[in-house]
Enzyme design. Sequence first.
Site, short mmCIF file in Angstrom:
data_model
loop_
_atom_site.label_atom_id
_atom_site.label_comp_id
_atom_site.label_asym_id
_atom_site.label_seq_id
_atom_site.Cartn_x
_atom_site.Cartn_y
_atom_site.Cartn_z
N PRO A 295 0.56 -0.63 -0.16
CA PRO A 295 -0.69 -0.36 0.03
C PRO A 295 0.29 1.22 -0.28
O PRO A 295 1.61 1.55 0.38
CB PRO A 295 -0.92 -0.40 1.35
CG PRO A 295 -0.11 -1.33 2.18
CD PRO A 295 1.10 -1.88 1.46
N GLU A 296 0.83 2.42 -0.99
CA GLU A 296 0.86 3.78 -1.16
C GLU A 296 -0.27 4.42 -0.31
O GLU A 296 -0.93 3.94 0.39
CB GLU A 296 1.38 3.86 -2.01
CG GLU A 296 2.19 3.02 -2.96
CD GLU A 296 2.70 3.24 -4.30
OE1 GLU A 296 2.16 4.53 -4.51
OE2 GLU A 296 3.18 2.38 -5.15
N ARG B 220 4.54 -11.00 4.14
CA ARG B 220 6.03 -11.09 4.58
C ARG B 220 6.80 -10.79 5.25
O ARG B 220 7.74 -10.55 5.58
CB ARG B 220 6.55 -9.98 3.16
CG ARG B 220 6.15 -10.67 1.67
CD ARG B 220 6.52 -9.65 0.76
NE ARG B 220 8.01 -9.64 0.51
CZ ARG B 220 8.06 -9.29 -1.18
NH1 ARG B 220 7.88 -8.23 -1.82
NH2 ARG B 220 10.04 -8.50 -0.20
N ARG C 247 17.40 20.84 -4.25
CA ARG C 247 17.58 19.44 -4.28
C ARG C 247 18.53 18.98 -5.65
O ARG C 247 17.86 18.25 -7.08
CB ARG C 247 16.78 18.15 -4.13
CG ARG C 247 16.13 18.68 -3.35
CD ARG C 247 16.39 18.25 -1.80
NE ARG C 247 16.06 17.50 -0.53
CZ ARG C 247 15.84 15.98 -0.28
NH1 ARG C 247 17.35 15.64 -0.63
NH2 ARG C 247 15.36 15.91 1.22
#
Length: 276
Positions: free
Chosen positions: A2-3, A113, A152
Amino acid sequence: MPELPEVQTVVNDLIAAQLIGQTIVTADVHWNKTIAPLKPKEFRTKIANQTITHIWRRGKYIILDFQSDWHLLIHLRMSGQLQLVPQTHERSKHEHVVLLLNDGRDLRFHDTRKFGRMILTQNPTNILNELGPEPLDQNFTRNQFRTMLKSRNRRLKPLLLDQTFIAGLGNIYADEALWEAKLHPLQIAAKVSPRKAVNLYYAIRKVLERSIVNRGTSLGSGKSNFASAGQRRGENVVNLQVFQRTEQACPRCQTKIRRIIVGQRSTHLCPKCQKL
DNA sequence: GTCTATGTTTGCGG
DNA sequence: TCCGCAAACATAGA
């Protein structure tokens, strides 16, 4: 795996299922690392008799606030799922932590997992303050995002995946947002034009919001793919334009979509729309 | 057996 | 300090 949109869907479903107001009677822990750094005994003692007052999301964390000053941060990582089921429901081998509720239901953390985490703490801000801004927050402006990019010297794809830069994006929505904004994943952030930076800002919001409406993205048919609290799959896969569409036609220009590896992550792009 | 996986952290080295 | 890379975590599915 999930995001932001998938995590938001889980939060929405837990609220709809009336988890707020429930009191945790006790907990069963079958995989100690899930609740680290606490030991099962401390975890059980501290979470017992806690009543849930709020459920919310920050980045990819689900947060349960309790009536006391304690909080439970839940991170699903790659394969975590939360299931709200009757206590009589048969246990499965991947349910590593089970919270028993006072109404006869269980909140079960299913995680094949075992990368997922449940962090019981009195200081959630120690963790949450490390996260970058919420992309869908009203206070997160396009000017702020433009300024963030300017300083950045990193490539866009790994930067978007960096949760301390911006919270909630993962591999799917990073690729989708870059395609939407016509930006190459290897482009250096500081070199993105102000106009393109604003495009990316709106692209991020668009792909996330659209996915939330569709209850997130569930891929494939495997058991460890995303499903929300009611075991329900998301419907957003129909909106993916490049992710896992290698060799298929770009929806904008029909050029074949390419897959490259960036920062150890599989990355999908249209070589014509997304020039370096 | 091989390769891949929607996430994050750690320990390098430049 | 910033940045990139490889490996680690642990398991399933193709």
